[in-house]
Motif scaffolding. Structure first.
Motif, PDB file in Angstrom:
ATOM      1  N   LEU A  38      63.667  22.795 -40.044  1.00 25.91           N
ATOM      2  CA  LEU A  38      64.697  22.370 -40.999  1.00 25.91           C
ATOM      3  C   LEU A  38      65.957  23.225 -40.879  1.00 25.91           C
ATOM      4  CD1 LEU A  38      62.529  21.580 -44.150  1.00 25.91           C
ATOM      5  CD2 LEU A  38      63.706  19.946 -42.662  1.00 25.91           C
ATOM      6  N   GLU A  39      65.779  24.527 -40.620  1.00 26.62           N
ATOM      7  CA  GLU A  39      66.943  25.386 -40.436  1.00 26.62           C
ATOM      8  C   GLU A  39      67.723  24.981 -39.186  1.00 26.62           C
ATOM      9  OE1 GLU A  39      65.343  29.340 -40.452  1.00 26.62           O
ATOM     10  OE2 GLU A  39      65.322  29.452 -42.641  1.00 26.62           O
ATOM     11  N   GLN A  40      67.006  24.621 -38.127  1.00 28.94           N
ATOM     12  CA  GLN A  40      67.664  24.166 -36.897  1.00 28.94           C
ATOM     13  C   GLN A  40      68.423  22.874 -37.155  1.00 28.94           C
ATOM     14  OE1 GLN A  40      67.961  25.674 -33.907  1.00 28.94           O
ATOM     15  NE2 GLN A  40      69.319  24.000 -33.373  1.00 28.94           N
ATOM     16  N   LYS A  41      67.790  21.966 -37.892  1.00 30.98           N
ATOM     17  CA  LYS A  41      68.446  20.703 -38.232  1.00 30.98           C
ATOM     18  C   LYS A  41      69.681  20.953 -39.091  1.00 30.98           C
ATOM     19  CE  LYS A  41      67.387  16.082 -39.929  1.00 30.98           C
ATOM     20  NZ  LYS A  41      66.335  15.193 -40.464  1.00 30.98           N
ATOM     21  N   LYS A  42      69.583  21.902 -40.010  1.00 34.22           N
ATOM     22  CA  LYS A  42      70.728  22.248 -40.856  1.00 34.22           C
ATOM     23  C   LYS A  42      71.870  22.789 -40.007  1.00 34.22           C
ATOM     24  CE  LYS A  42      72.214  25.457 -44.401  1.00 34.22           C
ATOM     25  NZ  LYS A  42      71.883  26.710 -45.082  1.00 34.22           N
ATOM     26  N   ASP A  43      71.543  23.658 -39.048  1.00 36.16           N
ATOM     27  CA  ASP A  43      72.574  24.206 -38.163  1.00 36.16           C
ATOM     28  C   ASP A  43      73.241  23.098 -37.345  1.00 36.16           C
ATOM     29  OD1 ASP A  43      71.987  26.724 -39.119  1.00 36.16           O
ATOM     30  OD2 ASP A  43      70.712  27.267 -37.403  1.00 36.16           O
ATOM     31  N   ASP A  44      72.424  22.158 -36.856  1.00 36.55           N
ATOM     32  CA  ASP A  44      72.977  21.036 -36.085  1.00 36.55           C
ATOM     33  C   ASP A  44      73.906  20.183 -36.948  1.00 36.55           C
ATOM     34  OD1 ASP A  44      71.497  21.937 -33.953  1.00 36.55           O
ATOM     35  OD2 ASP A  44      69.914  20.416 -34.174  1.00 36.55           O
ATOM     36  N   LEU A  45      73.483  19.913 -38.169  1.00 32.82           N
ATOM     37  CA  LEU A  45      74.311  19.098 -39.066  1.00 32.82           C
ATOM     38  C   LEU A  45      75.583  19.831 -39.478  1.00 32.82           C
ATOM     39  CD1 LEU A  45      71.573  17.486 -41.317  1.00 32.82           C
ATOM     40  CD2 LEU A  45      72.971  16.349 -39.588  1.00 32.82           C
ATOM     41  N   THR A  46      75.487  21.145 -39.641  1.00 28.85           N
ATOM     42  CA  THR A  46      76.678  21.929 -39.975  1.00 28.85           C
ATOM     43  C   THR A  46      77.680  21.875 -38.827  1.00 28.85           C
ATOM     44  OG1 THR A  46      75.334  23.404 -41.338  1.00 28.85           O
ATOM     45  CG2 THR A  46      77.492  24.212 -40.680  1.00 28.85           C
ATOM     46  N   ALA A  47      77.177  21.987 -37.600  1.00 29.10           N
ATOM     47  CA  ALA A  47      78.067  21.904 -36.426  1.00 29.10           C
ATOM     48  C   ALA A  47      78.683  20.513 -36.323  1.00 29.10           C
ATOM     49  CB  ALA A  47      77.284  22.226 -35.161  1.00 29.10           C
ATOM     50  N   GLU A  48      77.885  19.480 -36.603  1.00 27.81           N
ATOM     51  CA  GLU A  48      78.412  18.119 -36.559  1.00 27.81           C
ATOM     52  C   GLU A  48      79.451  17.897 -37.657  1.00 27.81           C
ATOM     53  OE1 GLU A  48      76.828  13.499 -36.778  1.00 27.81           O
ATOM     54  OE2 GLU A  48      75.394  15.112 -36.442  1.00 27.81           O
ATOM     55  N   LEU A  49      79.228  18.503 -38.806  1.00 23.88           N
ATOM     56  CA  LEU A  49      80.175  18.359 -39.915  1.00 23.88           C
ATOM     57  C   LEU A  49      81.542  18.935 -39.557  1.00 23.88           C
ATOM     58  CD1 LEU A  49      80.594  17.490 -42.861  1.00 23.88           C
ATOM     59  CD2 LEU A  49      79.827  19.767 -43.538  1.00 23.88           C
ATOM     60  N   LYS A  50      81.552  20.002 -38.773  1.00 24.93           N
ATOM     61  CA  LYS A  50      82.827  20.590 -38.356  1.00 24.93           C
ATOM     62  C   LYS A  50      83.612  19.634 -37.460  1.00 24.93           C
ATOM     63  CE  LYS A  50      81.238  25.341 -38.662  1.00 24.93           C
ATOM     64  NZ  LYS A  50      80.912  26.569 -37.925  1.00 24.93           N
ATOM     65  N   ASN A  51      82.890  18.779 -36.716  1.00 27.72           N
ATOM     66  CA  ASN A  51      83.538  17.856 -35.783  1.00 27.72           C
ATOM     67  C   ASN A  51      83.956  16.538 -36.423  1.00 27.72           C
ATOM     68  OD1 ASN A  51      83.130  19.632 -33.658  1.00 27.72           O
ATOM     69  ND2 ASN A  51      81.128  18.799 -33.202  1.00 27.72           N
ATOM     70  N   VAL A  52      83.551  16.285 -37.633  1.00 28.92           N
ATOM     71  CA  VAL A  52      83.753  14.968 -38.249  1.00 28.92           C
ATOM     72  C   VAL A  52      85.224  14.558 -38.319  1.00 28.92           C
ATOM     73  CG1 VAL A  52      83.546  13.712 -40.441  1.00 28.92           C
ATOM     74  CG2 VAL A  52      81.605  14.948 -39.532  1.00 28.92           C
TER      75      VAL A  52
ATOM     76  N   GLU B 248      87.669  15.406 -36.320  1.00 28.96           N
ATOM     77  CA  GLU B 248      88.373  15.384 -35.044  1.00 28.96           C
ATOM     78  C   GLU B 248      88.438  13.950 -34.522  1.00 28.96           C
ATOM     79  OE1 GLU B 248      86.658  18.119 -32.288  1.00 28.96           O
ATOM     80  OE2 GLU B 248      86.806  19.809 -33.682  1.00 28.96           O
ATOM     81  N   LEU B 249      89.582  13.583 -33.957  1.00 30.29           N
ATOM     82  CA  LEU B 249      89.786  12.208 -33.494  1.00 30.29           C
ATOM     83  C   LEU B 249      88.832  11.821 -32.363  1.00 30.29           C
ATOM     84  CD1 LEU B 249      93.666  11.924 -33.609  1.00 30.29           C
ATOM     85  CD2 LEU B 249      91.995  10.972 -35.203  1.00 30.29           C
ATOM     86  N   ASP B 250      88.542  12.750 -31.465  1.00 32.42           N
ATOM     87  CA  ASP B 250      87.612  12.442 -30.370  1.00 32.42           C
ATOM     88  C   ASP B 250      86.224  12.104 -30.907  1.00 32.42           C
ATOM     89  OD1 ASP B 250      89.567  12.864 -28.483  1.00 32.42           O
ATOM     90  OD2 ASP B 250      89.024  14.979 -28.163  1.00 32.42           O
TER      91      ASP B 250
ATOM     92  N   GLU C 223      86.296   8.632 -32.540  1.00 32.52           N
ATOM     93  CA  GLU C 223      86.316   7.592 -31.514  1.00 32.52           C
ATOM     94  C   GLU C 223      84.934   7.425 -30.880  1.00 32.52           C
ATOM     95  OE1 GLU C 223      88.349   6.681 -27.168  1.00 32.52           O
ATOM     96  OE2 GLU C 223      89.262   8.203 -28.468  1.00 32.52           O
ATOM     97  N   GLU C 224      84.286   8.526 -30.576  1.00 32.50           N
ATOM     98  CA  GLU C 224      82.955   8.471 -29.965  1.00 32.50           C
ATOM     99  C   GLU C 224      81.954   7.753 -30.884  1.00 32.50           C
ATOM    100  OE1 GLU C 224      79.355  11.558 -28.844  1.00 32.50           O
ATOM    101  OE2 GLU C 224      81.389  12.343 -29.051  1.00 32.50           O
ATOM    102  N   GLN C 225      81.998   8.074 -32.171  1.00 28.60           N
ATOM    103  CA  GLN C 225      81.083   7.427 -33.117  1.00 28.60           C
ATOM    104  C   GLN C 225      81.400   5.947 -33.293  1.00 28.60           C
ATOM    105  OE1 GLN C 225      78.288   8.853 -34.258  1.00 28.60           O
ATOM    106  NE2 GLN C 225      78.921  10.539 -32.953  1.00 28.60           N
ATOM    107  N   ALA C 226      82.672   5.603 -33.281  1.00 26.28           N
ATOM    108  CA  ALA C 226      83.063   4.196 -33.399  1.00 26.28           C
ATOM    109  C   ALA C 226      82.567   3.407 -32.188  1.00 26.28           C
ATOM    110  CB  ALA C 226      84.577   4.079 -33.533  1.00 26.28           C
ATOM    111  N   ARG C 227      82.632   4.003 -31.016  1.00 26.44           N
ATOM    112  CA  ARG C 227      82.159   3.324 -29.811  1.00 26.44           C
ATOM    113  C   ARG C 227      80.632   3.192 -29.821  1.00 26.44           C
ATOM    114  NH1 ARG C 227      85.467   2.849 -25.310  1.00 26.44           N
ATOM    115  NH2 ARG C 227      87.578   3.598 -25.591  1.00 26.44           N
TER     116      ARG C 227
END
Length: 106
Positions: free
Chosen positions: A54-68, A70-72, A75-79
């Motif tokens: 769960l801590e690893q998943k939290k770290d992954d989600l925190t890193a993903e949240l930082k990227n939310v 960003e335009l790139d 775009e990647e998620q929209a595609r």
């Protein structure tokens, strides 16, 4: 004297029986306690493993949240999720089904 020695033997045998029963109950109590301790240690190790995951998943989600924002990333998620394309691009949709041998159907 024979009666007094018989009484002493009966008392001695009764005392041994009582002492044996007490020791038996103590051993049974210890066995259940040891079983409970082992069970709790196993449960603790499973919970620690789950906590690490769960801590690893939290770290992954925190890193993903930082990227939310960003335009790139947007775009990647929209595609990926919405199958969106830019003007002038052609979208090819492939059938994702596979044969039993693991190869794509044609």
């Amino acid at each position: 004297m024979a009666k007094s020695t018989r009484k002493k033997k009966k008392k001695l045998n009764m005392g041994r029986l009582v002492l044996s029963l007490i020791v038996l109950f103590l051993l049974i109590g210890c066995a259940f306690s040891i079983k409970k301790i082992v069970t709790l240690h196993i449960e603790k190790s499973h919970l620690e493993k789950t906590q690490k995951e769960l801590e690893q998943k939290k770290d992954d989600l925190t890193a993903e949240l930082k990227n939310v924002n960003e335009l790139d990333y947007i775009e990647e998620q929209a595609r990926k999720q919405l199958k969106m394309i830019k003007p002038g691009e052609v979208l090819y949709v492939l059938d994702g089904k596979k044969n039993k041998d693991g190869k794509d159907k044609k």
